[in-house]
Write a protein that holds these residues in place. Structure first.
Motif, mmCIF file in Angstrom:
data_model
loop_
_atom_site.group_PDB
_atom_site.id
_atom_site.type_symbol
_atom_site.label_atom_id
_atom_site.label_comp_id
_atom_site.label_asym_id
_atom_site.label_seq_id
_atom_site.Cartn_x
_atom_site.Cartn_y
_atom_site.Cartn_z
ATOM 1 N N ASP A 279 0.820 -1.216 0.000
ATOM 2 C CA ASP A 279 0.000 0.000 0.000
ATOM 3 C C ASP A 279 0.850 1.260 0.000
ATOM 4 N N THR A 280 1.920 1.264 0.783
ATOM 5 C CA THR A 280 2.760 2.461 0.879
ATOM 6 C C THR A 280 3.419 2.792 -0.451
ATOM 7 N N THR B 83 0.786 4.071 -2.938
ATOM 8 C CA THR B 83 0.379 5.463 -2.699
ATOM 9 C C THR B 83 1.442 6.437 -3.174
ATOM 10 N N SER C 278 1.466 6.554 -6.967
ATOM 11 C CA SER C 278 0.298 7.259 -7.501
ATOM 12 C C SER C 278 0.463 8.770 -7.381
ATOM 13 N N GLU C 279 0.990 9.243 -6.252
ATOM 14 C CA GLU C 279 1.236 10.674 -6.091
ATOM 15 C C GLU C 279 2.288 11.172 -7.068
ATOM 16 N N LEU D 187 -4.477 13.239 -2.790
ATOM 17 C CA LEU D 187 -4.505 11.811 -2.472
ATOM 18 C C LEU D 187 -3.953 11.599 -1.068
ATOM 19 N N SER E 20 -4.434 8.409 0.812
ATOM 20 C CA SER E 20 -3.917 7.040 0.933
ATOM 21 C C SER E 20 -4.601 6.160 -0.100
ATOM 22 N N MET E 21 -3.978 5.005 -0.337
ATOM 23 C CA MET E 21 -4.543 3.999 -1.229
ATOM 24 C C MET E 21 -4.283 2.629 -0.616
ATOM 25 N N ILE F 169 -9.437 4.122 -2.211
ATOM 26 C CA ILE F 169 -8.747 5.398 -2.389
ATOM 27 C C ILE F 169 -9.385 6.441 -1.479
#
Length: 335
Positions: free
Chosen positions: A81-82, A85, A88-89, A100, A102-103, A122
């Motif tokens: 997940d980290t 995220t 994605s950023e 954003l 967190s994801m 998301i």
């Protein structure tokens, strides 16, 4: 031939023309085959706008297969997940009014043992600064101006018009709010409560200003009538004293000079007494000038001042409590 799984996004509401598939495949020595595709995704998400614009929204993107069951195809991810995220950023081009937060990934979730689902949860956070500067702060400023309008003198005649101007300004901001919020929201957002409450407070303040203005004007009218009646009675009394005719004995000359109150030269004495009485009347009016305001005010004007003072303190307490509740329940939770 290369088999490509039929993966779909359940929340997808975009057309098929928004998908661009890569013309090449990547094959490494371990046997992994990578296929790339780009898609501009338009998907549905249920938003909770109660704390708008200090809201945080959570939306899901669900991947699954149209025809394959869980025994044929099992979905998963290559990163945690980290890392997802952060990636994605990094690749986000336009963020708009959202950031954003967190994801999270829910791996290999099945429904009744038939299909495999890969769900990305998301979490997006709205950037509220634009709404704070253009909407929330102006409303607060108008409310403070309405409080300050209580220090405007009632005799100037500008207090009521100033309050009405503030009320019209809030009405314009309410029209802007109508374009901001969707009409399908079930619960009333805090920003709508904030606007309606301020509009109601200023509206009540306008009604109170109208009542005070009416009572003050009524007090002035009563004071003018009372003053006119008093002056009329005084003038009539003085005229009676000046033009009082002599008695029958005086006409017949039977009154001795020792008992005569008027001088022998009556016209000159009459003028002299009239001047003296005019001076006495002027002195009496000058001595009573200190209590002039109190006499003109009357009971109606005193009542108007009492209503104005009491309403100001109650209004101030209500505004302070309202702003504290708004800050604790709405604004503080957004920062």
């Amino acid at each position: 031939m290369l088999w490509i799984p039929d993966i779909i996004i359940q929340e997808d509401a975009s057309d098929s023309g928004s998908v661009i598939k890569g013309p090449h495949l990547t094959l490494n020595s371990s046997g992994w085959v990578f296929s790339k595709a780009q898609q501009r995704l338009t998907y549905t998400c249920q938003l909770n706008l109660v704390k708008f614009p200090f809201d945080t929204q959570s939306c899901n993107i669900t991947f699954t297969s149209m025809s394959s069951d869980v025994h044929t195809m099992k979905l998963g991810t290559l990163t945690n997940d980290t890392a997802l995220t952060a990636l994605s950023e990094l690749i986000m081009i336009t963020k708009g009014e959202w950031s954003l937060r967190s994801m999270e990934v829910v791996r290999d979730r099945t429904t009744n043992g038939t299909k495999s689902y890969l769900i990305y949860m998301i979490t997006l956070e709205r950037k509220p600064m634009l709404y704070v500067v253009n909407f929330i702060i102006p409303l607060s400023y108008l409310l403070v101006l309405d409080l300050a309008s209580f220090f405007i003198s009632q005799s100037s005649g500008e207090k009521l018009s100033f309050k009405v101007t503030i009320l019209l300004s809030i009405s314009v901001l309410l029209l802007i709010l109508q374009d901001m919020l969707p009409s399908t929201e079930d619960s009333l957002p805090w920003i709508a409560t904030y606007c309606v409450a301020i509009f109601a407070l200023v509206g009540i303040s306008v009604l109170e200003a109208m009542l005070v203005s009416f009572l003050t004007e009524l007090g002035h009218q009563c004071g003018k009538k009372a003053k006119g009646s008093e002056n009329a009675r005084e003038d009539i009394q003085l005229e009676e004293d000046f033009h009082k005719e002599p008695s029958g004995d005086e006409e017949r000359g039977k009154v001795t000079p020792e008992k005569t109150y008027m001088p022998l030269d009556w016209p000159v004495a009459h003028d002299l007494l009239k001047r003296i009485l005019d001076e006495v009347k002027a002195a009496r009016l000058q001595a009573g000038s200190k209590d002039k305001d109190k006499n003109e005010r009357g009971c109606c004007k005193s009542l108007a001042l009492t209503v104005d003072y009491v309403f100001f303190f109650l209004y101030l307490i209500t505004v302070v409590l309202f702003l504290m509740i708004v800050y604790v329940s709405w604004i503080k939770t957004g920062f």
